[in-house]
Design a protein around this motif. Structure first.
Motif, PDB file in Angstrom:
ATOM      1  N   LEU A   1     -11.033  24.197   4.978  1.00  0.00           N
ATOM      2  CA  LEU A   1     -11.761  25.124   4.105  1.00  0.00           C
ATOM      3  C   LEU A   1     -12.255  26.310   4.913  1.00  0.00           C
ATOM      4  CD1 LEU A   1     -13.761  22.427   2.130  1.00  0.00           C
ATOM      5  CD2 LEU A   1     -11.588  23.478   1.539  1.00  0.00           C
ATOM      6  N   VAL A   2     -12.783  26.014   6.070  1.00  0.00           N
ATOM      7  CA  VAL A   2     -13.214  27.074   6.982  1.00  0.00           C
ATOM      8  C   VAL A   2     -12.651  26.724   8.357  1.00  0.00           C
ATOM      9  CG1 VAL A   2     -15.169  28.274   8.024  1.00  0.00           C
ATOM     10  CG2 VAL A   2     -15.364  27.371   5.685  1.00  0.00           C
ATOM     11  N   ALA A   3     -11.875  27.629   8.875  1.00  0.00           N
ATOM     12  CA  ALA A   3     -11.296  27.357  10.190  1.00  0.00           C
ATOM     13  C   ALA A   3     -12.398  27.389  11.242  1.00  0.00           C
ATOM     14  CB  ALA A   3     -10.242  28.401  10.518  1.00  0.00           C
ATOM     15  N   PRO A   4     -12.248  26.604  12.275  1.00  0.00           N
ATOM     16  CA  PRO A   4     -13.266  26.631  13.337  1.00  0.00           C
ATOM     17  C   PRO A   4     -13.383  28.051  13.884  1.00  0.00           C
ATOM     18  CG  PRO A   4     -11.749  24.821  13.664  1.00  0.00           C
ATOM     19  CD  PRO A   4     -11.186  25.657  12.560  1.00  0.00           C
ATOM     20  N   PRO A   5     -14.584  28.638  13.830  1.00  0.00           N
ATOM     21  CA  PRO A   5     -14.740  30.024  14.282  1.00  0.00           C
ATOM     22  C   PRO A   5     -14.461  30.194  15.768  1.00  0.00           C
ATOM     23  CG  PRO A   5     -16.885  29.033  13.772  1.00  0.00           C
ATOM     24  CD  PRO A   5     -15.857  28.041  13.382  1.00  0.00           C
ATOM     25  N   SER A   6     -14.714  29.188  16.522  1.00  0.00           N
ATOM     26  CA  SER A   6     -14.398  29.257  17.948  1.00  0.00           C
ATOM     27  C   SER A   6     -14.038  27.855  18.399  1.00  0.00           C
ATOM     28  CB  SER A   6     -15.611  29.778  18.726  1.00  0.00           C
ATOM     29  OG  SER A   6     -16.544  28.740  18.893  1.00  0.00           O
ATOM     30  N   PRO A   7     -13.407  27.782  19.524  1.00  0.00           N
ATOM     31  CA  PRO A   7     -12.968  26.441  19.963  1.00  0.00           C
ATOM     32  C   PRO A   7     -14.107  25.447  20.115  1.00  0.00           C
ATOM     33  CG  PRO A   7     -11.948  28.149  21.288  1.00  0.00           C
ATOM     34  CD  PRO A   7     -12.960  28.825  20.442  1.00  0.00           C
ATOM     35  N   THR A   8     -15.326  25.947  20.240  1.00  0.00           N
ATOM     36  CA  THR A   8     -16.425  25.004  20.439  1.00  0.00           C
ATOM     37  C   THR A   8     -17.135  24.681  19.128  1.00  0.00           C
ATOM     38  OG1 THR A   8     -17.788  26.901  20.994  1.00  0.00           O
ATOM     39  CG2 THR A   8     -16.900  25.626  22.829  1.00  0.00           C
ATOM     40  N   LYS A   9     -16.886  25.507  18.124  1.00  0.00           N
ATOM     41  CA  LYS A   9     -17.612  25.301  16.866  1.00  0.00           C
ATOM     42  C   LYS A   9     -16.703  24.558  15.872  1.00  0.00           C
ATOM     43  CE  LYS A   9     -21.355  28.350  17.108  1.00  0.00           C
ATOM     44  NZ  LYS A   9     -21.085  29.680  17.670  1.00  0.00           N
ATOM     45  N   PRO A  10     -17.337  23.740  15.041  1.00  0.00           N
ATOM     46  CA  PRO A  10     -16.524  23.000  14.065  1.00  0.00           C
ATOM     47  C   PRO A  10     -16.121  23.869  12.877  1.00  0.00           C
ATOM     48  CG  PRO A  10     -18.827  22.436  13.809  1.00  0.00           C
ATOM     49  CD  PRO A  10     -18.763  23.390  14.968  1.00  0.00           C
ATOM     50  N   GLY A  11     -15.061  23.472  12.243  1.00  0.00           N
ATOM     51  CA  GLY A  11     -14.683  24.099  10.987  1.00  0.00           C
ATOM     52  C   GLY A  11     -15.078  23.186   9.841  1.00  0.00           C
ATOM     53  N   ARG A  12     -14.621  23.548   8.651  1.00  0.00           N
ATOM     54  CA  ARG A  12     -15.009  22.726   7.503  1.00  0.00           C
ATOM     55  C   ARG A  12     -13.731  22.226   6.834  1.00  0.00           C
ATOM     56  NH1 ARG A  12     -19.914  24.456   3.647  1.00  0.00           N
ATOM     57  NH2 ARG A  12     -19.683  22.820   2.068  1.00  0.00           N
ATOM     58  N   TYR A  13     -13.697  20.944   6.537  1.00  0.00           N
ATOM     59  CA  TYR A  13     -12.485  20.336   6.014  1.00  0.00           C
ATOM     60  C   TYR A  13     -12.782  19.500   4.790  1.00  0.00           C
ATOM     61  CZ  TYR A  13     -10.474  21.664  10.478  1.00  0.00           C
ATOM     62  OH  TYR A  13     -10.039  22.384  11.552  1.00  0.00           O
ATOM     63  N   ARG A  14     -11.774  19.386   3.972  1.00  0.00           N
ATOM     64  CA  ARG A  14     -11.884  18.454   2.861  1.00  0.00           C
ATOM     65  C   ARG A  14     -10.818  17.380   3.077  1.00  0.00           C
ATOM     66  NH1 ARG A  14     -10.381  21.236  -1.881  1.00  0.00           N
ATOM     67  NH2 ARG A  14     -12.464  22.110  -2.052  1.00  0.00           N
ATOM     68  N   ILE A  15     -11.273  16.145   3.075  1.00  0.00           N
ATOM     69  CA  ILE A  15     -10.353  15.030   3.302  1.00  0.00           C
ATOM     70  C   ILE A  15     -10.202  14.247   2.008  1.00  0.00           C
ATOM     71  CG2 ILE A  15     -10.015  12.880   4.580  1.00  0.00           C
ATOM     72  CD1 ILE A  15     -11.640  14.144   6.822  1.00  0.00           C
ATOM     73  N   THR A  16      -8.977  14.058   1.613  1.00  0.00           N
ATOM     74  CA  THR A  16      -8.728  13.311   0.389  1.00  0.00           C
ATOM     75  C   THR A  16      -7.824  12.127   0.712  1.00  0.00           C
ATOM     76  OG1 THR A  16      -8.744  15.409  -0.767  1.00  0.00           O
ATOM     77  CG2 THR A  16      -7.926  13.495  -1.983  1.00  0.00           C
ATOM     78  N   ILE A  17      -8.284  10.961   0.380  1.00  0.00           N
ATOM     79  CA  ILE A  17      -7.450   9.783   0.599  1.00  0.00           C
ATOM     80  C   ILE A  17      -7.241   9.070  -0.735  1.00  0.00           C
ATOM     81  CG2 ILE A  17      -7.349   7.490   1.617  1.00  0.00           C
ATOM     82  CD1 ILE A  17      -9.185   9.728   3.681  1.00  0.00           C
ATOM     83  N   LEU A  18      -5.984   8.930  -1.056  1.00  0.00           N
ATOM     84  CA  LEU A  18      -5.629   8.311  -2.324  1.00  0.00           C
ATOM     85  C   LEU A  18      -4.845   7.039  -2.035  1.00  0.00           C
ATOM     86  CD1 LEU A  18      -5.106   8.417  -5.455  1.00  0.00           C
ATOM     87  CD2 LEU A  18      -3.066   9.744  -4.909  1.00  0.00           C
TER      88      LEU A  18
ATOM     89  N   PRO B   1       0.805  -1.224   0.000  1.00  0.00           N
ATOM     90  CA  PRO B   1       0.000   0.000   0.000  1.00  0.00           C
ATOM     91  C   PRO B   1       0.842   1.280   0.000  1.00  0.00           C
ATOM     92  CG  PRO B   1      -0.577  -1.459   1.833  1.00  0.00           C
ATOM     93  CD  PRO B   1       0.702  -1.965   1.251  1.00  0.00           C
ATOM     94  N   ASP B   2       0.439   2.198  -0.890  1.00  0.00           N
ATOM     95  CA  ASP B   2       0.944   3.576  -0.846  1.00  0.00           C
ATOM     96  C   ASP B   2      -0.281   4.452  -0.621  1.00  0.00           C
ATOM     97  OD1 ASP B   2       3.497   2.937  -1.347  1.00  0.00           O
ATOM     98  OD2 ASP B   2       3.416   3.339  -3.502  1.00  0.00           O
ATOM     99  N   LEU B   3      -0.283   5.199   0.456  1.00  0.00           N
ATOM    100  CA  LEU B   3      -1.452   6.011   0.777  1.00  0.00           C
ATOM    101  C   LEU B   3      -1.062   7.468   0.889  1.00  0.00           C
ATOM    102  CD1 LEU B   3      -2.727   3.270   1.431  1.00  0.00           C
ATOM    103  CD2 LEU B   3      -3.712   4.287   3.469  1.00  0.00           C
ATOM    104  N   GLU B   4      -1.964   8.309   0.458  1.00  0.00           N
ATOM    105  CA  GLU B   4      -1.745   9.718   0.707  1.00  0.00           C
ATOM    106  C   GLU B   4      -2.994  10.262   1.378  1.00  0.00           C
ATOM    107  OE1 GLU B   4      -0.051  12.335  -2.476  1.00  0.00           O
ATOM    108  OE2 GLU B   4      -1.755  13.574  -1.880  1.00  0.00           O
ATOM    109  N   VAL B   5      -2.818  10.869   2.510  1.00  0.00           N
ATOM    110  CA  VAL B   5      -3.938  11.431   3.247  1.00  0.00           C
ATOM    111  C   VAL B   5      -3.742  12.936   3.283  1.00  0.00           C
ATOM    112  CG1 VAL B   5      -5.124  11.512   5.474  1.00  0.00           C
ATOM    113  CG2 VAL B   5      -4.116   9.371   4.674  1.00  0.00           C
ATOM    114  N   ARG B   6      -4.712  13.635   2.748  1.00  0.00           N
ATOM    115  CA  ARG B   6      -4.589  15.098   2.716  1.00  0.00           C
ATOM    116  C   ARG B   6      -5.799  15.699   3.416  1.00  0.00           C
ATOM    117  NH1 ARG B   6      -2.552  18.840  -1.670  1.00  0.00           N
ATOM    118  NH2 ARG B   6      -1.798  16.924  -2.612  1.00  0.00           N
ATOM    119  N   ILE B   7      -5.536  16.599   4.309  1.00  0.00           N
ATOM    120  CA  ILE B   7      -6.643  17.294   4.975  1.00  0.00           C
ATOM    121  C   ILE B   7      -6.486  18.776   4.685  1.00  0.00           C
ATOM    122  CG2 ILE B   7      -7.748  17.803   7.176  1.00  0.00           C
ATOM    123  CD1 ILE B   7      -6.757  15.176   8.224  1.00  0.00           C
ATOM    124  N   GLU B   8      -7.515  19.362   4.128  1.00  0.00           N
ATOM    125  CA  GLU B   8      -7.464  20.806   3.865  1.00  0.00           C
ATOM    126  C   GLU B   8      -8.504  21.491   4.730  1.00  0.00           C
ATOM    127  OE1 GLU B   8      -7.076  21.142  -0.806  1.00  0.00           O
ATOM    128  OE2 GLU B   8      -7.872  19.232  -0.093  1.00  0.00           O
TER     129      GLU B   8
END
Lengths: 727, 391
Positions: free
Chosen positions: A94-111, A85-92
């Protein structure tokens, strides 16, 4: 929906008037009205509402679980197809968590470079819960239920509204399929929004592969129970995989960068100097260790062994592990006509003789059972009698070729890659059985080196090579560590706790069915059989550690002793010259020789068990044990951990019916000296500054503790050998 | 080596002009002997080193366990036990080195015909070990102990090692002393008295005109001043000595020689406390750490005149002189009671018990509460006359 016993009478529905009052205005529910509301609960819907059961309870965990499910799937797929296996895991981010209690938005790419997925199966695999090949069989694999990746996609869809993007190429040179997938939660049905063929797919080493992109709400964190920790541990338990991780704080800079050319080499199978032609490409001759490297834009967990884990067989259930309910279902659903066939084909380890026996035991005056009895004649009561008789019969343990332990050398390679220590030991137990399920426990420990000495030992747990990051304290693995007496091995251990010291403890359970305490697969259930095996594995490693620690202490003492002697010898020689006229230099040399001889243990090279294998002069015992690696002070290990194993992917286990408890690949003779790495090339100490009269003292500062090549100055051993401190 | 050497010229020697010749001749054979034994020690080390054996030598054990009470002679003697001093022994390596360093220093002193103080020896062998930050000696105490080891190992006296201690102790009385050739008339020493040198061997000190009948040894200088001012030694024809607490080897050697060579009885006036009792015990039988020198230091016939525990009542002293015994005093008193030479002595048992019963100790000075010269005019003369002493 049928109108069968599934009727419910929730009293809350009753508004006031009795249901049976014919002319009542607010009519109570009738069976009819209720039936209208009763419908099948979609599995997808159920999980949408109970996402915590699958490990999506909070944004942070949701992100981790998504990566985890995708990586597990990729690794499983690669291994089944016999691809390293060769894996690449990328997390981007997209929107940083506005506050420590609120979630942000991420794009996860696994190849991955897996076999790819044929077009018609894509929707089912990614868009349907409980669809998979793994639930129905008893086979060792990472995933078990087939809910992981689709649940992750569903979670992404729910939180961001964005579909899951799947690009997969199942044939080399052919265009890839690109799908965008949503899911109808009410129908447990995938909804394909985009379905095209594309040439845009990265070149993988295998020519095939799959890329999954999921956008979701989450939180990216570092530290314990983070994506990074998960990948690090995955790399430890799967040293045959190469994983490239591009975390969000680095992903931006890496947007366009593909895997840098210079690092390409690390993608290639690592090979030992001794291995044959397969190792051709890189790293030949060097005994350097494969270690995780951090780059500007990515973390690379390189491949440390070039051999796939052996393929495991699928097994039938063993009667001891089957409960009455399941047994009754099995007997009802079987396609076999007669009892003999049923037992032969639905179970393992039930020979015809046993079938006759239990059939006889289950017979009554009115009903005589034999192997030839038609199953249709077996009623509920008879089936239950059969089940009891089966449980009382003496059966052989289930076959163990269904298990693929990581193996001692591979574990060592993994630990060596991920943990910077000075001593590594690993052991693999023989297979054992709990409730009819074969399992195998492995343990490894890393000790000393750069590990912090004043903290509780770090525990890393694996089930079928998957790291378990949550619920440590309720896990059987952790309990077994606590109940192991680490004081015997020179560690300090608070009562009822894990040991304290520069220690990493790894436990792996391989089984066709790992008993988790919950659906989110975070802790191994506490079966006595399992815990006992774990403890025994730990003790095997612990004994080696204890020997090493004690020996190291002794060496340290001897080395300090020599230091003291050497310090005074110069003075003594000078005084002797003044008193007797004997040449000081001569006396000095003679005394120095004696001092060295008397403390020669300080120069000794240790073997895996901490026994002396070689003295500085090159003489000494040589011993062979694959279970231990000791790393010199320069951080270079004595040998490539997987020395001698061909880098060529192999999945056949033709010559091994059952996995040997300790796989001891025969190392080529050439590799051996490197393993023991006697410090011959480099003298272990610089000459000390206590020069005899007439000689200039060297710059070495002899007041500093002797830099024995086994001891790091950061750590101190108390004289009784129980405590380690960071100076 | 020897960079920091400070050569303290002994005062006793510096004063006299014709010393070098005089000094060397009587010591010549002693020096030869010391030098030979030093060389033998070092030779052994070299020989072992070159032949691959562990260098070591035996040091007679200076400990209570190796101290024997010779009842018939009434002195403490060192037993036969020795302990090995090994280079390749972590606990002894440093000591081993120090021994050789001091050996080297002593050899240099002998060669130059000079003497050094204990402190001088400490500095003579003190330096930082090459290439390290470690000093050869941490403090003088460490150095002193090594010197004592060398004394017993070589079987040589400290004087023979050309090492002397700080002067302590004073003397005055009806005697003339020849000290390094200088005649010292101890009858004409004014208020200061003659300082007893550290080395009192016959080669350095000779006696002349010994007219005194006995020696009165008092514990400390203040009491000695009282007696000297009152010319006690004149009225009672004695020698008056003082040891500033625990008497040094020089003082004890002086008392011993006067006692042995001229038959002068030694009478001690010490405090009534465990410390005073211990001083008496050391004068009388020797000490554990110097048990090897007992034969030339101990005076089994020495007498203890006072202060006695009974004196509080006998002399009708005021309450103010009482100094309460603390726990340490009591423990110490009990230890002393258990010394074999006191244990069988019923008078001493009574004496110490009486002190413990009193619960307080008394200093010699407490007699001043009666009258400034009560001790010289009444107390000592009366006790002497009545022979009221412990022995």
């Amino acid at each position: 929906m049928t109108d069968t016993p599934r009727r419910k009478r929730p009293s809350s529905k009753a508004k006031g008037a009795p249901a049976d009052s014919p002319g009542g205005k607010p009519a109570r529910a009738t069976a009819e009205t209720m039936a209208a509301k009763q419908r099948e609960i979609s599995v997808s819907e159920f999980f949408a509402k109970n996402r915590h059961l699958l490990g999506f309870d909070n944004p942070r965990k949701a992100l981790l679980t998504t990566v985890k499910e995708a990586v597990d799937n990729s690794l499983d797929a690669c291994e089944e197809a016999g691809i390293l296996p060769d894996l690449e895991v990328r997390i981007e981010e997209l929107v940083a968590p506005p506050s420590p209690t609120k979630p942000g938005r991420y794009r996860i790419t696994i190849l991955d470079n897996g076999p790819g997925i044929v077009r018609r199966q894509i929707e089912n695999i990614f868009g349907k819960l409980l669809y998979g090949s793994k639930f129905h069989r008893l086979k060792m694999s990472r995933g078990q239920q087939g809910i992981g990746i689709s649940a992750a996609g569903m979670y992404g869809l729910m939180t961001t509204g964005r579909p899951m993007l799947i690009t997969t190429r199942s044939k080399k040179g052919k265009p890839a399929h690109h799908l965008e997938l949503a899911m109808d939660t009410s129908k447990n049905k995938p909804e394909v929004t985009v379905d095209i063929e594309t040439e845009e797919f990265p070149d993988t080493s295998s020519g095939t592969g799959t890329r999954v992109v999921i956008e979701l709400e989450g939180r990216y964190v570092r530290g314990k129970a983070s994506v990074e920790a998960y990948l690090e541990q995955t790399a430890i338990a799967n040293p045959h995989a190469e994983i490239v991780f591009i975390p969000p704080d680095k992903a931006s800079s890496a947007e366009d960068a593909d895997i840098a050319e210079g690092e390409q080499s690390s993608l290639l199978p690592h090979s030992s100097p001794a291995s044959d032609s397969a190792s051709s490409a890189v790293n030949d001759g060097s005994a350097s260790v494969v270690r995780t490297t951090e780059h500007a834009d990515r973390i690379i967990y390189p491949r440390a062994v070039g051999e796939l884990p052996p393929e495991t067989a699928e097994i039938k259930p063993h009667p001891y592990g089957v409960e009455l309910g399941s047994f009754l279902r099995m007997i009802k659903q079987t396609e076999e006509k007669q009892l003999a066939g049923f037992f032969k084909n639905e179970f393992c380890r039930v020979p015809p003789a046993t079938v006759s026996e239990i059939a006889k035991a289950a017979s009554t005056k009115t009903l005589t059972l034999t192997g030839q009895t038609y199953i249709s004649r077996v009623d509920h009561a008879a089936a239950e009698r059969l089940y009891r008789a089966l449980q009382d019969s003496k059966l052989r343990a289930p076959p163990t070729d269904c298990l693929a332990p990581i193996g001692v050398r591979t574990m060592l390679a993994g630990m060596l890659k991920g943990v910077k220590a000075e001593f590594y030991a690993a052991s693999t137990r023989s297979p054992a059985v709990y409730r009819g399920n074969p399992f195998q426990i492995e343990a490894a420990i890393a000790f000393g080196g750069d590990l912090p000495g004043d903290q509780q030992a770090r525990v890393i747990r694996f089930a079928n090579r998957v790291p378990l990051l949550y619920q440590q304290s309720s896990c059987a693995a952790f309990k077994s560590i606590v109940e192991t007496s680490w004081r015997n091995y020179g560690m300090s251990q608070p009562k009822g706790g894990a040991p304290v010291g520069p220690l990493v403890v790894m436990i792996h359970m391989a089984s066709v069915w790992v008993p988790f305490t919950s659906e989110s697969k975070e802790a191994i259930a506490d079966y006595d059989d399992i815990r006992k095996e774990m403890r025994l594995a730990l003790q095997e490693c612990g004994r080696k550690l204890g020997t090493y620690v004690r020996r190291r202490q002794r060496m340290k003492r001897e080395s300090e002793k020599r230091d003291v002697f050497e310090r005074y010898i110069g003075e003594i020689a000078k005084s002797c010259e003044a008193l007797t006229g004997a040449a000081a230099a001569e006396v000095y040399d003679a005394l120095l020789k004696q001092a060295k001889r008397r403390t020669e243990i300080a120069d000794a090279v240790l073997d895996e068990d901490g026994k002396i294998i070689a003295f500085a002069d090159g003489n000494g015992r040589l011993d062979d044990d694959d279970g231990v690696i000791i790393v010199g002070p320069d951080g270079e290990p004595p040998s490539p951990p997987a020395g001698g194993t061909p880098a060529k992917p192999t999945t056949s286990r033709s010559d091994a019916e059952a996995p040997a408890p300790k796989r001891k690949p025969k190392r080529p003779a050439a590799a051996k000296p490197a393993t023991k790495q006697p410090p011959t090339g480099k003298p272990r100490k610089k000459p000390r500054g206590h020069a005899p009269p007439g000689k200039k003292p060297s710059s070495a500062d002899p007041t500093a503790p002797a830099p024995s090549h086994k001891s790091k100055p950061r750590m101190r051993l108390s004289p009784d050998g129980t405590l380690f401190e960071v100076a | 080596m020897a960079k920091k050497t400070t050569r303290n010229k002994p005062a006793s020697k510096a004063s006299s002009a014709p010393t070098p010749a005089k000094r060397e001749s009587p010591w010549a054979h002693r020096d030869a002997k010391t030098g030979a034994s030093l060389q033998k020690l070092a030779d052994g080390v070299v020989k072992s080193a070159l032949s691959g054996r562990e260098p070591k030598f035996d040091v007679p054990t200076r400990a209570a366990s190796n101290t024997k009470w010779n009842k018939s002679r009434g002195i403490l003697q060192m037993g036969p036990a020795t302990s090995s001093r090994e280079l390749f022994n972590l606990g002894q390596a440093r000591n081993f080195m120090q021994t050789l360093l001091h050996g080297q220093g002593i050899q240099a002193l002998i060669a130059e015909g000079k003497t050094s103080s204990l402190r001088g020896m400490f500095y003579k062998s003190l330096h930082t070990i090459q290439g390290t930050k470690e000093k050869t000696f941490d403090d003088q105490t460490e150095s002193d102990k090594v010197l004592e080891d060398i004394e017993v190992t070589l079987g040589a006296l400290r004087e023979e090692l050309h090492v002397f201690a700080k002067k302590r102790g004073t003397m005055v009385g009806n005697i003339t002393v020849i000290d390094s050739g200088d005649e010292i008339n101890c009858r004409r020493m004014g208020s200061g008295g003659y300082a007893i040198p550290s080395i009192c061997e016959p080669e350095v000190i000779q006696f002349k005109d010994v007219g005194a009948d006995f020696i009165l040894h008092v514990e400390k200088d203040t009491v000695w001043q009282r007696f000297n001012e009152d010319r006690f030694w004149e009225t009672h024809n004695c020698i008056l000595t003082e040891g500033s607490g625990q008497p040094t080897r020089g003082v004890r050697r002086m008392l011993h020689r006067l006692h042995k060579e001229h038959g002068l009885p030694v009478i001690c006036l010490l405090d009534c406390d465990p410390w005073g009792h211990y001083i008496y015990s050391v004068i009388k039988q020797g000490s554990i750490s110097l048990a090897f020198e007992s034969e030339r230091l101990a005076i089994p016939e020495a007498r203890f005149l006072g202060i006695r525990a009974k004196d509080y009542e006998a002399c009708d002293l005021s309450d103010d002189v009482q100094i309460v015994l603390n726990d340490r005093d009591i423990d110490r008193a009990k230890q002393i009671m258990a010394y074999p030479w006191f244990k069988e002595d019923r008078a001493w048992q009574r004496e110490i018990k009486k002190m413990l019963d009193n619960g307080f100790k008394m200093e010699v000075e407490s007699l001043i509460t009666k009258d400034i010269s009560y001790v010289t005019e009444t107390y000592v003369p009366e006790r002497l006359k009545a022979k009221d002493w412990l022995s």
